[in-house]
Design a protein around this motif. Structure first.
Motif, short mmCIF file in Angstrom:
data_model
loop_
_atom_site.label_atom_id
_atom_site.label_comp_id
_atom_site.label_asym_id
_atom_site.label_seq_id
_atom_site.Cartn_x
_atom_site.Cartn_y
_atom_site.Cartn_z
N UNK A 170 0.84 -1.20 0.00
CA UNK A 170 0.00 0.00 0.00
C UNK A 170 0.87 1.25 0.00
N UNK A 171 2.02 1.20 0.67
CA UNK A 171 2.93 2.35 0.71
C UNK A 171 3.38 2.73 -0.70
N UNK A 172 3.71 1.73 -1.51
CA UNK A 172 4.23 1.98 -2.86
C UNK A 172 3.12 1.99 -3.92
N UNK A 173 1.87 1.64 -3.51
CA UNK A 173 0.71 1.62 -4.41
C UNK A 173 0.92 0.65 -5.57
N UNK A 174 1.47 -0.55 -5.26
CA UNK A 174 1.76 -1.52 -6.32
C UNK A 174 1.51 -2.95 -5.86
#
Length: 181
Positions: free
Chosen positions: A134-138
């Protein structure tokens, strides 16, 4: 002479600061992606590592022209985000495509409001061999000899959050016909 283990060179599934490029940081946004489900590009799909099932909401059910007779029985109740018990309408198995990989997914169909069209949980992530951040949106997963990735939409995640906040419970009408399974 001792045998040596055969080493296979596989690309590593990892995330770095480079993966955050294009996102607004810091954030607490959900990971919202677009997937190809049953041959249609479906937006507003949330990836939730905390979910042990894949969920389909009324917008997607209607959009795929599914009927109650397309569903098989699913008798276990689910607990929604707000802690309410939701009785599923049934389940259906559909192909879900993430770029070059297709996996069959059992969706639990519920008649409940959500700003998302579907939730993809651990069964889908595990079938894909994927890792999400979720931090990197990937979402990253191995495919042949490379790592493929799905990039989440931060603006779509924020639109879904606003829709959830503005939603008035009881305001929506049921998508399913009464007496249907």
């Amino acid at each position: 002479m001792p045998k040596r283990a055969r080493m296979e060179a596989r690309p590593a599934l990892s995330f770095s600061d480079e993966d955050k490029v294009g996102t607004i940081q810091p954030h607490d946004d959900a990971l919202v992606i677009t997937l190809r489900i049953e041959g249609y590009d479906v937006k507003r799909v949330m990836v939730d590592q905390g979910s042990g099932v894949e969920i389909m909401y009324p917008d997607l059910y209607k959009g795929l022209n599914l009927k109650p007779e397309d569903l098989t029985a699913y008798d276990l109740p689910l607990v929604s985000f707000d802690g309410k018990v939701v009785i599923p309408k049934g389940q259906i198995r559909l192909p879900v495509q993430a770029r070059s990989k297709v996996v069959e997914v059992n969706f639990i169909v519920v008649d409940a409001y959500s700003p998302y069209t579907a939730i993809m949980g651990r069964p889908w992530l595990h079938a894909l061999g994927a890792v999400s951040s979720t931090l990197h949106k990937k979402v990253k997963y191995p495919s042949s000899d490379q790592i493929e990735e799905l990039v989440g939409s931060q603006s779509m995640a924020r639109q879904c959050l606003v829709a959830a906040i503005l939603h008035q419970p009881g305001a929506e009408s049921s998508t399913f016909t009464e007496g249907g399974s």
